[in-house]
Design an enzyme around this catalytic site. Structure first.
Site, PDB file in Angstrom:
ATOM      1  N   LYS A 197      23.154  87.277  21.421  1.00  0.00           N
ATOM      2  CA  LYS A 197      22.311  86.083  21.262  1.00  0.00           C
ATOM      3  C   LYS A 197      22.437  85.525  19.837  1.00  0.00           C
ATOM      4  O   LYS A 197      23.155  86.080  19.013  1.00  0.00           O
ATOM      5  CB  LYS A 197      20.861  86.423  21.634  1.00  0.00           C
ATOM      6  CG  LYS A 197      20.711  87.037  23.038  1.00  0.00           C
ATOM      7  CD  LYS A 197      21.011  86.048  24.148  1.00  0.00           C
ATOM      8  CE  LYS A 197      21.187  86.686  25.521  1.00  0.00           C
ATOM      9  NZ  LYS A 197      19.989  87.215  26.146  1.00  0.00           N
TER      10      LYS A 197
HETATM   11  C1  LIG Z   1      19.383  87.915  27.344  1.00  0.00           C
HETATM   12  C2  LIG Z   1      18.521  87.258  28.362  1.00  0.00           C
HETATM   13  C3  LIG Z   1      17.314  87.804  28.815  1.00  0.00           C
HETATM   14  C4  LIG Z   1      16.860  89.188  28.500  1.00  0.00           C
HETATM   15  O1  LIG Z   1      16.923  89.559  27.216  1.00  0.00           O
HETATM   16  P1  LIG Z   1      17.097  91.113  26.810  1.00  0.00           P
HETATM   17  O2  LIG Z   1      16.810  91.056  25.351  1.00  0.00           O
HETATM   18  O3  LIG Z   1      18.489  91.506  27.137  1.00  0.00           O
HETATM   19  O4  LIG Z   1      16.072  91.882  27.563  1.00  0.00           O
HETATM   20  C5  LIG Z   1      16.540  87.053  29.679  1.00  0.00           C
HETATM   21  N1  LIG Z   1      16.930  85.848  30.105  1.00  0.00           N
HETATM   22  C6  LIG Z   1      18.099  85.302  29.731  1.00  0.00           C
HETATM   23  C7  LIG Z   1      18.463  83.957  30.259  1.00  0.00           C
HETATM   24  C8  LIG Z   1      18.933  86.002  28.866  1.00  0.00           C
HETATM   25  O5  LIG Z   1      20.115  85.472  28.526  1.00  0.00           O
END
Ligand SMILES: *Cc1c(COP(=O)(O)O)cnc(C)c1O
Length: 402
Positions: free
Chosen positions: A203
């Site tokens: 991210k």
């Molecule tokens: C990454 C992500 C999540 C979850 O995040 P985590 O930190 O991996 O639990 C939820 N929704 C979307 C659209 C994501 O890309």
């Protein structure tokens, strides 16, 4: 030019793999520098490893950055979504509308609360939740809508807001792709009643694992803080009256606390968010420019009035019988060391949802068609110019054979 262009993502590692001509290029990757490492080391030698001052400092820094009143840090983006559902009072039997093209966690958070995720179709050009398709799914039991800022492009938040108002629904943003994005000049993190962010390594900024929920509601923030800590009341008043040993678990919560050393990394990473976004947008502009000359593969549509954060750069194979051609494109790029991915398998097609919520193919035709076409190209701030060029050359050389 920004500092991250040639500052290899492998900085600090013994060998510089990015220099090898055919070394793998991941679709996403963290960008960690000496300053980040120093921040973590400092937190590790402080008095607090968890629930200390770095947590509030990270929350305040992120709240300030996006322009929201409250931010609650947790240990994953999924926990952030779960907190959002709890904070808004979603409970057993409540229906929550979610787009079919997203990560499973967007729907799972509803199930964690005993609610029912209802899958709505997406716009075929952007893969964002289609407000009209969402409206058609509203029933007397619908309590909330979750918009996903897919790939980093904000949803049509004005339309979703109008829909939520008309039907008295809560509005949630899954902005796990969209830290730094904006819609009509308003930042992601301020566009819904509650917004969830993720700090997974792919991210925009990372804490290893981590997440944050933002809101302007004091009461919702308070509920989410309690939920993050076993449902234990943070009411210091009773503690003062009964004795400092006293605490009260007033509802069932979870341990979703994040550590101080993760927050120290988050604080340090957040300072670089603007540079990271600049580099992502620069790479996206090069891809978009190159793809003007390709007729069988095209980027997803870009809406007006948005600032895209480009967590993903998604291209779609055009024309008939896409599934087979997409597979060939995917395999060709993978064989060239370009580690493309597919985001996402429509959530309503997963076995769990088919078994437990009676979902089936055909329910979200645009999502299902898009799934057969899409490929996510590598995009991350540590990518070198030469790597971007390698992706473009490989893609363009193959697109004639598609
Ligand atoms: C990454 C992500 C999540 C979850 O995040 P985590 O930190 O991996 O639990 C939820 N929704 C979307 C659209 C994501 O890309």
């Amino acid at each position: 030019m920004n500092a991250y262009r040639n500052n290899s993502s492998t900085a600090g590692m013994p060998s510089n793999l990015a220099d090898v001509p055919n070394s793998p290029i991941p679709y996403g990757r963290q960008c960690i520098d000496q300053e980040d490492m120093h921040s973590v080391l400092e937190a590790l030698s402080s008095d607090y490893l968890t629930t200390g001052p770095k947590v509030a400092e990270f929350e305040n820094a992120l709240a300030h950055k996006v322009g929201t009143a409250y931010a609650v840090a947790v240990n994953s983006g999924t926990a952030a979504l779960h907190c959002a559902m709890y904070g808004l009072g979603i409970g057993p039997g409540d229906e929550v509308i979610v787009p079919s093209i997203t990560f499973a966690a967007t729907a799972n958070c509803v199930v964690y609360r005993g609610g029912i995720p209802v899958f709505a179709d997406v716009d075929p050009h952007t893969l964002l939740l289609d407000p009209e398709k969402a409206e058609a799914k509203i029933t007397a039991r619908t309590k909330a809508l979750i918009g996903v800022d897919y790939a980093g492009q904000p949803c049509d938040w004005d339309a979703l807001h109008a829909l939520a108002c008309r039907h008295n629904l809560s509005l949630v943003a899954d902005s796990c792709h969209a830290l730094g994005a904006a819609y009509k000049g308003r930042n992601a993190g301020t566009l819904a009643d509650v917004t969830a962010f993720s700090f997974h390594p792919v991210k925009h900024i990372t804490t290893g694992e981590g997440g944050m929920v933002t809101t302007n509601s004091r009461e919702t923030a308070q509920r989410m803080r309690q939920f993050r800590n076993h449902g234990i009341s943070a009411d210091h008043h009773t503690r003062a009256q009964e004795g400092t040993w006293c605490y009260d678990m007033v509802d069932l919560g979870f341990n979703y606390r994040i550590t101080d050393f993760q927050c120290a990394l988050g604080i340090s990473q957040l300072k670089k968010l603007d540079a990271f976004l600049h580099r992502r947008r620069e790479i996206a502009a090069w891809y978009s420019q190159a793809l003007l000359d390709a007729d069988r593969v095209a980027p997803l549509a870009l809406n007006k009035n948005v600032q895209h954060a480009y967590h993903l750069f998604v291209v779609a194979v055009q024309g008939t019988h896409p599934a087979d051609r997409r597979r060939r494109l995917f395999e060709h790029l993978r064989q060239a060391g370009i580690l493309v991915n597919v985001h996402y398998i429509p959530v309503h097609l997963h076995t769990y949802y088919r078994h437990h919520y009676e979902t089936a193919p055909g329910q979200c035709p645009s999502a299902e068609d898009a799934y057969n076409r899409i490929v996510s190209l590598p995009i991350h701030p540590g990518m070198r110019d030469s790597e971007v060029a390698r992706v473009i050359d490989t893609l363009m050389n193959f697109s004639g054979q598609l």
